[in-house]
Design an enzyme around this catalytic site. Structure first.
Site: not given
Ligand code: LLP
Length: 417
Positions: A240, A276-278, A314, A318, A343-344
């Site tokens: 997150g 972490p992802g993002r 996105r 969002y 087409c939206e």
């Molecule tokens: N761990 C769990 C259990 C999660 O559900 C998520 C994200 C992460 C880690 C990684 O979160 P991050 O570090 O990437 O923020 N599609 C949305 C984000 C959805 C996130 C879902 N879960 C967007 O484009 O902002």
């Protein structure tokens, strides 16, 4: 903000390669990822947190290209997966099974069996019914289901409602009171071994405060569980961590994050996990798109580009802000929307904004597109998904080919009758 995508002599470059060259070679729309940025972000977080030597499980839902996963696995990252498909990708990319954790509220029997067979580190379990199911499958297959219960600490991550997960009203995890009972159930179930505790609050989170609040709530429970259960060894604090999506936005500094959360982790003597992802992938990627038409309507200009909501969802989903910059630097501005061909009316990348004064045929870069970009792409309007390229210094490689029309029809048939 996107330090690996900069102008050199007026031309936008991905590391050392002109973006125009990449577009000429691979076409548009095109996702471009900087390998150096991925590594830099990973290291920045790992270094900031080194006092607890965290295991970083890269959230591959943010960007699951094999080349991205491998880059991070080579740095020592594990993977946070949320489906059988993601587990398959992580394994194919070379992530060791004992560095994979599996989250999600709806794990199927087939997914559980697959994860048990692979021997993943642990499942992050979202409900009592899931504990039951994992135990049964483990017993039937003669394996042990290692579990960390996902606790929902009821903390407000102050982000979009769709991406907020750690509040009481969200579908994720079990609340603290219920978690105590869930741990008792887990301890009694014959197929399970209680490995630890998991939390994830939502994303993107721009300050350490929600993590601190949540850790204050779960720490006493961790201490108690550790006393009672010798196998309880892990505390996974989720993902997150936010990034800057705007030029004027301060990113979350991993050192500030670390100095806020480390005091709550010290002395616990648990293996700390992070997902972490993002934070790793977000600003490691851009989406390159070409201007097809300029449509000057009375109120504003519409810049019609060849990328669409099927490529980057996105902004419409969002109302997320992504900076959009010209590939050839310019100072002239127009006012309007950047829209795709779908087409939206919801098919936009930017609305009511000062934009670079581009013309038909020019290239634009949509920034901060490395996380939840390609992975959320669809084939809506029968559009093939974009190509993906990875660059590092002067090197470039197509890491996913553009989908063809034949790819779109794969698996379909017309009944003989
Ligand atoms: N761990 C769990 C259990 C999660 O559900 C998520 C994200 C992460 C880690 C990684 O979160 P991050 O570090 O990437 O923020 N599609 C949305 C984000 C959805 C996130 C879902 N879960 C967007 O484009 O902002």
């Amino acid at each position: 903000m996107q330090s690996h995508f900069k102008y050199q002599h007026g031309e936008l470059c991905a590391e050392n390669i002109p973006v125009a060259k990449l577009a000429a070679e691979f076409g548009t729309p095109l996702y471009v990822y900087s390998r150096s940025h991925l590594i830099r972000q990973y290291r920045a977080l790992a270094d900031a947190m080194k006092a607890v030597s965290p295991q970083i499980y890269f959230a591959i839902k943010s960007n699951s290209n094999l080349a991205v996963i491998r880059t991070l696995a080579d740095q020592g990252a594990g993977a946070d997966v949320v489906s059988g498909g993601e587990l398959y990708r992580a394994r194919k990319a070379g992530v060791a099974a004992d560095r994979i954790v599996f989250a999600g509220v709806g794990k199927t029997v087939a997914e559980i069996d697959y994860a048990l067979k692979e021997g993943i580190k642990f499942f992050t379990v979202e409900s009592e019914a899931e504990l039951q199911r994992i135990s049964e499958r483990a017993e039937q297959t003669g394996r042990t289901g290692r579990v960390a219960i996902r606790v929902n600490p009821d903390v407000d991550p102050k982000t979009h409602t769709y991406t907020s997960t750690g509040k009481a009203e969200n579908k994720f995890g079990v609340d603290l009171l219920r978690a105590e009972k869930a741990y008792d159930i887990a301890a009694r179930l014959p197929g399970l071994e209680v490995s630890g505790l998991h939390m994830h609050l939502g994303s993107p989170i721009m300050t350490p405060t929600p993590y601190v609040e949540a850790l204050r709530k779960v720490r006493p429970m961790c201490e108690e569980l550790k006393e009672r259960m010798p196998t309880f060894k892990h505390l996974d604090i989720g993902g997150g961590l936010g990034i800057a999506y705007r030029y004027d936005q301060d990113p979350l500094d991993p050192r500030d994050f670390a100095s806020a959360v480390l005091p709550l982790l010290h002395g616990l003597d648990l293996q700390v996990g992070m997902e972490p992802g993002r934070f790793i992938t977000g600003n490691a990627g851009i989406l390159v798109t070409r201007v097809e038409y300029i449509k000057p309507n009375p109120q504003k200009q519409f810049v019609v580009v060849d990328a669409a909501m099927n490529d980057l969802l996105r902004p419409p989903l969002y109302e997320a802000h992504h900076e959009i910059i010209p590939v050839v630097q310019s100072t002239e501005r127009i006012y309007g929307d950047v829209v795709g061909p779908i087409c939206e009316s919801g098919d936009f990348m930017a609305q009511n904004r000062e934009l670079p004064a581009v013309q038909q045929g020019d290239l634009l870069a949509v920034l901060s597109a490395g996380a939840y970009g390609f992975v959320m792409a669809s084939n809506y309007n029968s559009r093939g998904r974009a190509a993906e390229v990875m660059v590092e210094a002067d090197r470039m490689e197509l890491v996913r080919a553009r989908e063809t029309w034949d790819d779109l029809l794969r698996g379909e048939s017309i009944p003989k009758w």
